[in-house]
Enzyme design. Structure first.
Site, PDB file in Angstrom:
ATOM      1  CG  ASP A 193      -4.554 -62.425   8.867  1.00  0.00           C
ATOM      2  OD1 ASP A 193      -4.889 -62.019   7.732  1.00  0.00           O
ATOM      3  OD2 ASP A 193      -3.659 -61.870   9.551  1.00  0.00           O
ATOM      4  CG  HIS A 194      -8.547 -64.442   3.050  1.00  0.00           C
ATOM      5  ND1 HIS A 194      -8.005 -65.685   2.742  1.00  0.00           N
ATOM      6  CD2 HIS A 194      -9.546 -64.272   2.141  1.00  0.00           C
ATOM      7  CE1 HIS A 194      -8.637 -66.224   1.730  1.00  0.00           C
ATOM      8  NE2 HIS A 194      -9.586 -65.384   1.321  1.00  0.00           N
ATOM      9  NE  ARG A 195      -2.831 -59.718   7.365  1.00  0.00           N
ATOM     10  CZ  ARG A 195      -2.346 -58.974   8.370  1.00  0.00           C
ATOM     11  NH1 ARG A 195      -1.698 -57.839   8.089  1.00  0.00           N
ATOM     12  NH2 ARG A 195      -2.495 -59.351   9.610  1.00  0.00           N
TER      13      ARG A 195
END
Length: 491
Positions: A460-462
């Site tokens: 998850d790039h968040r």
């Protein structure tokens, strides 16, 4: 207190709303014990056996196998005191379909209370002796005078007429005398009048030589005589009929692209939940996937040495065990990977519930090993073996599939090199472990055959940026390239 108790489908965890009845383990009339499994139900997460809440005798089953039932709906009725004698009507709540059909005698004895607007005595539906009302079963009361159906042979009554003197009967006309008519001449199937065939002797000889029956021909000569041309024409027609006709090739049936060549599979249970979770994750968490190809020759040799040890001979040792250990060690070095996006905050978890994706007959499930980071390598091996065996038997409980924090999917068992896995909801990373293959590899300056695999990490790039994801994946690769050195360096 009623002795008949209805058992409702319970909530099997995680707020499930419905379940599919896979199999009834009891039938009507069976005596059951407390906590005896009575039904196998598939929820959106697993197939589970539900035990009985009471001992007694099965009185009724409300839903057949294959039906989907909402949580809280009665599925079975149990007589909790079967030795107390017959069940009174007020104590049972069996469905109407289970009740016996009323007999004709009982219907005939039904009494109907008088009501306003009663019809007069003597009419069907009117008052009969004793205050009862006669009702014709299957029809309504008929507000008309009763009429007897005329019997066979009865003569309908005619209105009375004045008596008159009989008029003299007129003489009957004489019957006409039948006149014999001459028989019509017989006609054969060709439309000619039957009788002697008119043909000259040469024509008869020609017909005999050609095998033509003159009686079947219609002559075109004088007085209907058969000519030479008639015989030759008949012979030509017979020869043409005797020739084999070319058989037309059957027309190729047009290909069908309709419903008769389609299969429709209901989306329910595990597959339905998986579809919902994957769609929600794919369009909620911004996925990034990185790949790393690793020489795992030393790791495979370490597994061989581990299998040879006396205390490990009865343990199932697979490459997946080393991958799981590598993930758990890398999480300790990069705890942010084991976290959840919670809107306005990131929840970093100090425990690792390690999920292992498993393909089953009912679809993909991801049971997890609780607090896997606290387990030794032997305990981790035993836990993975039990997890896989339980999943394949379809007995994984909803609790075993809840609360996962990080997942491994072993696509290598299908001969696949790697993939771009989708994150399970609530997790920030998932690792795909590809097939281990012998490939040419540069080792110590020379090209040699080595055992190689490819890893794919989706995150998850968040939460995880490129640097963190790359370091985490690199550490997993370093462990698999030389597990013994990594253990000495990191622990």
């Amino acid at each position: 207190m009623s002795r008949i108790k209805e058992f409702n489908l319970p909530d099997l965890g995680e707020g499930l709303t419905e379940g599919e009845i896979l199999a009834w383990l009891v039938k009507v009339g069976d005596d059951i014990e407390l906590n005896q499994p009575i039904v196998e139900v598939e929820t959106a997460k697993a197939a589970v056996e539900i035990p009985a809440k009471w001992a007694g005798r099965v009185q009724a089953i409300f839903h057949p196998e294959g039906s989907t039932v909402e949580v809280g709906v009665p599925i079975i009725a149990i007589d909790t005191d079967p030795n107390a004698g017959p069940i009174e009507e007020s104590t049972t709540a069996a469905p109407a379909s289970d009740l016996p059909a009323p007999s004709a005698a009982s219907l005939a004895a039904v009494e109907v209370a008088p009501a306003e607007g009663m019809v007069e005595p003597g009419l069907i539906g009117g008052v009969a002796p004793g205050g009862r009302t006669a009702v014709l079963v299957g029809y309504g009361p008929r507000n008309a005078p009763a009429k007897r159906r005329p019997r066979k042979g009865d003569v309908p009554a005619q209105p009375a007429a004045p008596v008159q003197a009989a008029a003299p009967a007129a003489p009957a006309p004489a019957a006409p005398v039948p006149v014999a008519s001459a028989p019509a001449p017989a006609v054969n199937g060709n439309g000619r009048v039957s009788g002697p065939v008119l043909a000259k002797p040469p024509v008869r000889k020609l017909a005999k030589d050609l095998g033509i029956d003159l009686a079947t021909l219609t002559g075109s000569g004088p007085l209907g005589s058969i000519t030479r041309e008639d015989v030759q024409r008949a012979a030509s027609a017979t020869a043409a009929a005797a020739e084999p006709q070319p058989v037309a090739a059957p027309a190729a049936s047009a290909a069908s692209f309709g419903a008769d060549r389609e299969q429709r599979i209901p989306v329910k249970g595990v597959r339905k939940l998986t579809a919902e979770n994957m769609a929600r994750s794919a369009f909620t968490a911004p996925h990034v996937t990185e790949f790393l190809t690793v020489d795992v020759t030393r790791a495979m040799k370490a597994l061989d040495r581990l299998r040879d040890r006396r205390e490990w001979r009865d343990v199932r040792v697979s490459p997946l065990l080393l991958v799981a250990k590598a993930v758990l060690l890398a999480v300790k070095r990069y705890p942010m990977v084991n976290s959840t996006w919670a809107g306005d905050e990131i929840v970093v978890k100090e425990y690792v519930n390690l999920g292992i994706a498993a393909a089953t007959e009912r679809g993909l499930i991801v049971p997890n090993i609780k607090d896997a980071g606290r387990l030794s390598l032997r305990e981790l091996a035993d836990a993975m073996t039990e997890l896989v065996q339980t999943a394949k038997s379809g007995k994984t409980s909803p609790a075993d599939m809840s609360g996962g924090t990080l997942t491994i999917t072993n696509v290598g068992v299908f001969g696949v090199d790697t993939g771009t896995p989708i994150l399970p909801p609530g997790e920030s990373a998932i690792l795909a472990f590809g097939a281990v293959r012998e490939q040419p590899w540069v080792h110590k300056g020379k090209v040699k055959p080595r055992l190689v695999t490819t890893l794919g990490l989706s995150f998850d790039h968040r939460i995880i940026d490129g640097e963190l994801g790359s370091k985490f994946l690199r550490d997993i690769g370093d462990f698999l390239a030389d597990p013994e050195a990594a253990l000495l360096a990191w622990t």
